[in-house]
Write a protein that holds these residues in place. Structure first.
Motif, mmCIF file in Angstrom:
data_model
loop_
_atom_site.group_PDB
_atom_site.id
_atom_site.type_symbol
_atom_site.label_atom_id
_atom_site.label_comp_id
_atom_site.label_asym_id
_atom_site.label_seq_id
_atom_site.Cartn_x
_atom_site.Cartn_y
_atom_site.Cartn_z
ATOM 1 N N ALA A 271 0.829 -1.210 0.000
ATOM 2 C CA ALA A 271 0.000 0.000 0.000
ATOM 3 C C ALA A 271 0.862 1.258 0.000
ATOM 4 C CB ALA A 271 -0.927 -0.009 1.211
ATOM 5 N N ILE A 272 1.944 1.238 0.780
ATOM 6 C CA ILE A 272 2.845 2.392 0.828
ATOM 7 C C ILE A 272 3.477 2.626 -0.538
ATOM 8 C CG2 ILE A 272 5.033 3.221 1.777
ATOM 9 C CD1 ILE A 272 4.225 1.770 4.403
ATOM 10 N N LYS A 273 3.930 1.551 -1.172
ATOM 11 C CA LYS A 273 4.538 1.672 -2.492
ATOM 12 C C LYS A 273 3.534 2.237 -3.494
ATOM 13 C CE LYS A 273 6.987 -0.849 -6.119
ATOM 14 N NZ LYS A 273 6.155 -0.253 -7.197
ATOM 15 N N ALA A 274 2.290 1.776 -3.408
ATOM 16 C CA ALA A 274 1.258 2.267 -4.330
ATOM 17 C C ALA A 274 1.028 3.761 -4.128
ATOM 18 C CB ALA A 274 -0.035 1.492 -4.127
ATOM 19 N N PHE A 275 1.021 4.192 -2.854
ATOM 20 C CA PHE A 275 0.819 5.624 -2.576
ATOM 21 C C PHE A 275 1.987 6.454 -3.103
ATOM 22 C CE2 PHE A 275 1.955 9.198 0.165
ATOM 23 C CZ PHE A 275 0.887 10.032 -0.106
ATOM 24 N N VAL A 276 3.211 5.996 -2.821
ATOM 25 C CA VAL A 276 4.392 6.746 -3.256
ATOM 26 C C VAL A 276 4.447 6.825 -4.781
ATOM 27 C CG1 VAL A 276 6.913 6.768 -3.298
ATOM 28 C CG2 VAL A 276 5.712 6.259 -1.172
ATOM 29 N N ASP A 277 4.156 5.711 -5.448
ATOM 30 C CA ASP A 277 4.141 5.711 -6.909
ATOM 31 C C ASP A 277 3.108 6.699 -7.442
ATOM 32 O OD1 ASP A 277 6.139 3.840 -7.023
ATOM 33 O OD2 ASP A 277 4.799 2.136 -7.382
ATOM 34 N N TYR A 278 1.951 6.744 -6.787
ATOM 35 C CA TYR A 278 0.894 7.677 -7.211
ATOM 36 C C TYR A 278 1.302 9.121 -6.942
ATOM 37 C CZ TYR A 278 -3.448 10.341 -7.092
ATOM 38 O OH TYR A 278 -4.414 11.293 -7.292
ATOM 39 N N PHE A 279 1.798 9.373 -5.738
ATOM 40 C CA PHE A 279 2.133 10.741 -5.358
ATOM 41 C C PHE A 279 3.211 11.329 -6.265
ATOM 42 C CE2 PHE A 279 4.760 13.720 -2.850
ATOM 43 C CZ PHE A 279 3.806 14.671 -2.576
#
Length: 235
Positions: free
Chosen positions: A140-148
């Protein structure tokens, strides 16, 4: 203190507690200096000394605003925005402040001069951090960072905050903004504080509290030696 024609001072040098480490870094980095050598904090070096001596010469020859040793960056930049200082090291948000407070100010943006002519600027950064978690949370953290940090999302956030991008894709999106072009061009040459060094916090505090003394006539060598002593004690 003498001023240029029309009561304008030549250079804004803020050596007060607010950002003395930033102003000093701009001069030392521009002279080929550094705050570290490997894992050791190095303040008292020939390159740094020459830079601080030149800073003192600027004050002694009345090329700066009055009492730079007690000048903080924010009020100094406000004086620059008012058109009473001819040159100062500014930030991207300074451009917005000029548009808001003095839109008729006739000014330009240029890279910071250096002794060698090679570009260098001071980089500062906040850090987005996350704890190590189990697999699902890490995903989930990776998905957020990739999105941000995706090109379109991140560039909009940077524009809203008035910052500079830390990604190449963000810089590409913002490269068409003439207010940011010079900042973006020099960004790859940025040098940063050694903030991960455990002695840096004490070193920065010593620079903030001591370096302004050179504007009052204290020997640059003795000031750097005093800061180095604080750095060594914190190592």
């Amino acid at each position: 203190m003498n001023a240029l024609g029309g009561g304008v001072y030549g250079y804004g040098m803020p050596l007060g507690n607010e950002e003395a480490q930033a102003e000093t870094s701009i001069w030392t980095f521009g002279n080929g200096g550094s705050w570290t050598d490997g894992s050791k904090v190095t303040v008292d070096t020939p390159q740094n000394l020459e830079a601080v001596q030149f800073m003192q010469k600027m004050v002694q020859e009345k090329a700066t605003q009055p009492n730079p040793g007690a000048s903080d960056r924010t009020p100094m930049l406000n004086v620059f925005i008012q058109g009473k200082i001819a040159m100062a090291v500014g930030l991207p948000p300074t451009v917005g402040q000029i548009k808001e407070k003095n839109p008729d100010l006739d000014y330009g943006i240029a890279p910071i001069p250096t002794k060698s002519g090679e570009p260098v600027t001071l980089g500062v950064a906040d850090h987005l951090m996350a704890f190590k978690n189990d697999g699902k949370k890490q995903t989930a953290i990776k998905a957020f960072v990739d999105y941000f940090f995706s090109k379109d999302v991140y560039s909009e956030w940077v524009k809203a905050e008035g910052f500079l991008p830390t990604t190449k894709s963000g810089a590409e999106v913002l490269s068409s903004n003439p207010d940011l072009k010079t900042f973006l061009d020099t960004l790859p040459s940025a040098k940063f504080y050694p903030s991960t060094n455990t002695a840096w916090s004490a070193t920065q505090g010593a620079i903030q509290s001591l370096v302004g003394q050179v504007a009052q006539g204290k020997s640059p060598a003795s000031v750097l030696q005093a800061v180095q002593k604080k750095a060594d004690a914190a190592s």
